[in-house]
Design a protein around this motif. Structure first.
Motif, PDB file in Angstrom:
ATOM      1  N   SER A 259       0.837  -1.207   0.000  1.00  0.00           N
ATOM      2  CA  SER A 259       0.000   0.000   0.000  1.00  0.00           C
ATOM      3  C   SER A 259       0.867   1.249   0.000  1.00  0.00           C
ATOM      4  CB  SER A 259      -0.935   0.002   1.211  1.00  0.00           C
ATOM      5  OG  SER A 259      -0.186   0.141   2.391  1.00  0.00           O
ATOM      6  N   ASP A 299       1.223  -5.045   4.495  1.00  0.00           N
ATOM      7  CA  ASP A 299       0.036  -5.762   4.963  1.00  0.00           C
ATOM      8  C   ASP A 299       0.134  -7.230   4.549  1.00  0.00           C
ATOM      9  OD1 ASP A 299      -2.447  -6.553   5.767  1.00  0.00           O
ATOM     10  OD2 ASP A 299      -3.559  -5.369   4.292  1.00  0.00           O
TER      11      ASP A 299
ATOM     12  N   SER B  31      -3.011 -10.048  17.962  1.00  0.00           N
ATOM     13  CA  SER B  31      -2.287  -9.607  16.767  1.00  0.00           C
ATOM     14  C   SER B  31      -0.798  -9.780  17.000  1.00  0.00           C
ATOM     15  CB  SER B  31      -2.579  -8.125  16.471  1.00  0.00           C
ATOM     16  OG  SER B  31      -3.959  -7.878  16.338  1.00  0.00           O
ATOM     17  N   TRP B  37       8.885  -5.093  11.357  1.00  0.00           N
ATOM     18  CA  TRP B  37       7.743  -4.281  10.920  1.00  0.00           C
ATOM     19  C   TRP B  37       7.498  -3.141  11.906  1.00  0.00           C
ATOM     20  CZ3 TRP B  37       2.853  -2.860  12.612  1.00  0.00           C
ATOM     21  CH2 TRP B  37       1.896  -2.522  11.638  1.00  0.00           C
ATOM     22  N   ASN B  97      -3.864  -1.276  11.521  1.00  0.00           N
ATOM     23  CA  ASN B  97      -2.923  -1.841  10.553  1.00  0.00           C
ATOM     24  C   ASN B  97      -2.449  -3.240  10.946  1.00  0.00           C
ATOM     25  OD1 ASN B  97      -2.323   0.514   8.580  1.00  0.00           O
ATOM     26  ND2 ASN B  97      -2.227   1.464  10.608  1.00  0.00           N
ATOM     27  N   LEU B  99      -1.903  -7.285  11.559  1.00  0.00           N
ATOM     28  CA  LEU B  99      -1.620  -8.279  10.531  1.00  0.00           C
ATOM     29  C   LEU B  99      -2.274  -9.629  10.790  1.00  0.00           C
ATOM     30  CD1 LEU B  99       2.186  -7.420  10.139  1.00  0.00           C
ATOM     31  CD2 LEU B  99       0.244  -6.500   8.847  1.00  0.00           C
ATOM     32  N   SER B 103      -8.102  -8.836  11.292  1.00  0.00           N
ATOM     33  CA  SER B 103      -7.854  -7.415  11.008  1.00  0.00           C
ATOM     34  C   SER B 103      -7.608  -7.204   9.524  1.00  0.00           C
ATOM     35  CB  SER B 103      -6.639  -6.920  11.811  1.00  0.00           C
ATOM     36  OG  SER B 103      -6.894  -7.016  13.194  1.00  0.00           O
ATOM     37  N   ARG B 104      -6.864  -8.118   8.907  1.00  0.00           N
ATOM     38  CA  ARG B 104      -6.588  -7.975   7.478  1.00  0.00           C
ATOM     39  C   ARG B 104      -7.890  -8.108   6.683  1.00  0.00           C
ATOM     40  NH1 ARG B 104      -2.251 -11.466   5.073  1.00  0.00           N
ATOM     41  NH2 ARG B 104      -2.249  -9.787   3.543  1.00  0.00           N
ATOM     42  N   ARG B 107     -10.054  -4.973   6.498  1.00  0.00           N
ATOM     43  CA  ARG B 107      -9.589  -3.894   5.612  1.00  0.00           C
ATOM     44  C   ARG B 107      -9.873  -4.184   4.142  1.00  0.00           C
ATOM     45  NH1 ARG B 107      -5.114  -4.017   9.170  1.00  0.00           N
ATOM     46  NH2 ARG B 107      -3.832  -5.192   7.709  1.00  0.00           N
TER      47      ARG B 107
END
Lengths: 378, 378
Positions: A259, A299, B31, B37, B97, B99, B103-104, B107
């Motif tokens: 992204s 992501d 999460s 990251w 945000n 991962l 959550s993914r 989005r």
């Protein structure tokens, strides 16, 4: 090439009970044409030689058979079982669109990749006075952009807005939230890091935009006293090197969406996700995206992340490898254009003196259209 | 959703020797965040919460380990082995945000597919007077375009050029060889079949252009006496139906590049090759191209051609299936917008009376940007 002789059919044969026509050309090449394809491309299906089509393939009969075919004075006359009148096909058109492997290979456009070695020759460039007056000079300059994804233009008047006049030589400005053109100067508290005196790593512009700007033009109105050297790198050459040297790294980057975003609170919120190396449906390179300022949080599944980071970093290092990059200094009146889908640009930091560039975006489809029209005229 | 409670971390654990941080949220979701990251997304790497990044991932150390992590009043404090000072991470940002699979999935944007059944409800529409005055009305209208790829606007002043004023509500006109806007009326000897009274099959505009115009707006200044009904069809819905019913046909269309072209001798020569169904790197639908007027000769091995034609025709028939299409009549002052990458449009032939539309193109990135900005404001 003697097109007349090459495009002459020497003999023909109807094959497979009429579903295929085999044409042997004067130069010995053999092209096979399915009856269905010939029926779909009869001159009767088009308004003039290059005109729009009048027929949807949906409207054709399911099965089409050639009853007879003959080389006649005006071309190749073919009778189909489903149409009353025979069609007269143009041999030159058939040769240009033939489906044999050699003819298909001739039509394939392969980009001319480059690396730091091109700095040993004069960089691809033209004079503004020439391209505005002379069609052949304009054609030559547009060919640089098409083949190399990069070209310089010297002697552009240092009047504000001249960069848009250059776009009008081949196409149309792509207006964005940055305006029809944007000024690149040092300012206090800029929204965008491009407007500072920092060095900028090699990058493509606006990967947070879809469609990404295809062409970027940057025009130097005032050069800085020191530093500020511009850098370009052929992202396609780097990607092909990666595909050759580390195919798994290449594949990972090509299939992983990343992204990108650009936010000005209350005004702009641009976001797009796409791979750093985007391929088209045929596996050819389509778009390189690399911009450390606007890349968003990656992501991916946590366990897949280290592998992606390693690939990303490997690509980033190659994009800054001195063996791949070319530096040059912009003087007032210089302009450069990059194919922003392919060629990254950057700059070293600059010190004393004011530096003022104006930039704009445009799309490549109009440039390629102009190039094809000029090729027929010159 | 009570974001405050949801976004509260309940507990955390350092895993795998410091290369992973596991966060358990107040709602029970877990999460996992790789140390690499987290280091790449520390607030110190950005200019402000949503600002541009100051760091290229290339500049990070190869291996990063979390030494300590703690939930504190202001967020989550994390100490990395490679940085002197600890970083204070914002839990709300981390949650948005995160991962983990849930959550993914949250989005992931899924387009809202439609077929003829939407004609049983009021079509997605708004009043011009409302969207020009009221942010919430504009937001609602832009959401139709984003989710359905199609929306009507009523009561647009029937003054020439008003279609460009509508674009300025959310973005910028894409200028092309057709101008900033184009008139669709019956003319003698037109260059383009759109400018006749013929019926037009369902199609997307300008597949010979790269980038393809993403949004098309058509504004009715004068309606015809009879006929001239407009038709729209959700190409994504049709493609997904094909993917479900005939996966091999879908795959063939998605991997086969087809050439499109538009030529005005001496002036324009636009060409582009791309699949009828273009997927992105994740296998999601990206762009539908279907235009029987501008499709070029199919460039495939002769033995592969019959299979491609069968697939093409199957797709073409589905795109005209009455179960998938929606018809409506444009009155003076009506305007419709389609996402030209997704929704095809067409028209039935018209007879008596003059019909006058004005059209223009725009890109969707600015529309989506405007939509996100309005979502925060309203």
């Amino acid at each position: 090439m003697d097109t007349h002789a090459t495009f002459s059919p020497a003999s023909l044969a109807i094959e497979a009970g009429g579903v295929m026509l085999a044409l042997t050309w004067a130069d010995g090449r053999v092209s096979r044409f399915p009856a269905l394809w010939l029926a779909d491309n009869r001159p009767e299906t088009r308004r003039g030689a290059e005109g729009q089509r009048l027929l949807d393939a949906v409207e054709l009969p399911e099965h089409i058979v050639i009853r007879a075919a003959e080389i006649v004075a005006g071309g190749i006359e073919v009778s189909f079982d489903c149409f009353e009148d025979p069609s007269l096909l143009d041999p030159a058109w058939l040769r240009l669109n033939a489906l044999d492997p050699a003819s298909r290979a001739e039509r394939r456009r392969v980009p001319q990749l480059w690396d730091a070695a091109i700095a040993g020759h004069p960089l691809p460039a033209a004079e503004h006075a020439a391209v505005t007056r002379d069609k052949a000079a304009l054609l030559g300059w547009l060919r640089h952009v098409d083949r190399l994804g990069f070209a310089l233009l010297h002697g552009v008047p240092t009047t504000p807005g001249a960069v848009c006049d250059v776009v009008s030589l081949f196409g149309y400005v792509r207006e964005t939230n940055y305006g029809r053109l944007f000024d690149v100067v040092s300012v206090e508290e800029p929204h965008n890091l491009a407007f500072t005196a920092m060095a900028l790593g090699n990058h493509t512009d606006n990967p947070y935009r879809d469609p990404v700007p295809q062409l970027q033009l940057l025009h130097c109105l005032e050069a800085a006293g020191e530093g500020g050297e511009s850098i370009v790198v052929d992202g396609f050459a780097v990607a092909e090197r990666l595909r050759r040297e580390q195919p798994e790294t290449f594949d990972l980057l090509a299939r992983t969406k990343v992204s990108f975003r650009y936010v000005e609170p209350g005004a702009v919120d641009l976001r797009h996700a796409a791979p750093l190396i985007e391929l088209d449906a045929g596996g050819d390179l389509r778009t390189i995206r690399y911009n450390s300022r606007s890349i968003g949080p990656i992501d991916l599944d946590p366990d897949a992340l280290p592998g992606f980071y390693a690939a990303h970093r490997r690509f980033g290092r190659l994009l800054h490898d001195p063996a791949m990059t070319v530096g040059f200094r912009m003087r007032a009146g210089d302009l450069f254009v990059v194919d922003n889908r392919r060629v990254l640009h950057g700059r070293r930091g600059f010190g004393g003196g004011r530096r003022h560039l104006q930039g704009t975006y445009a799309d490549a489809d109009s440039l390629l259209s102009k190039l094809r029209v000029l090729e027929r005229e010159t």
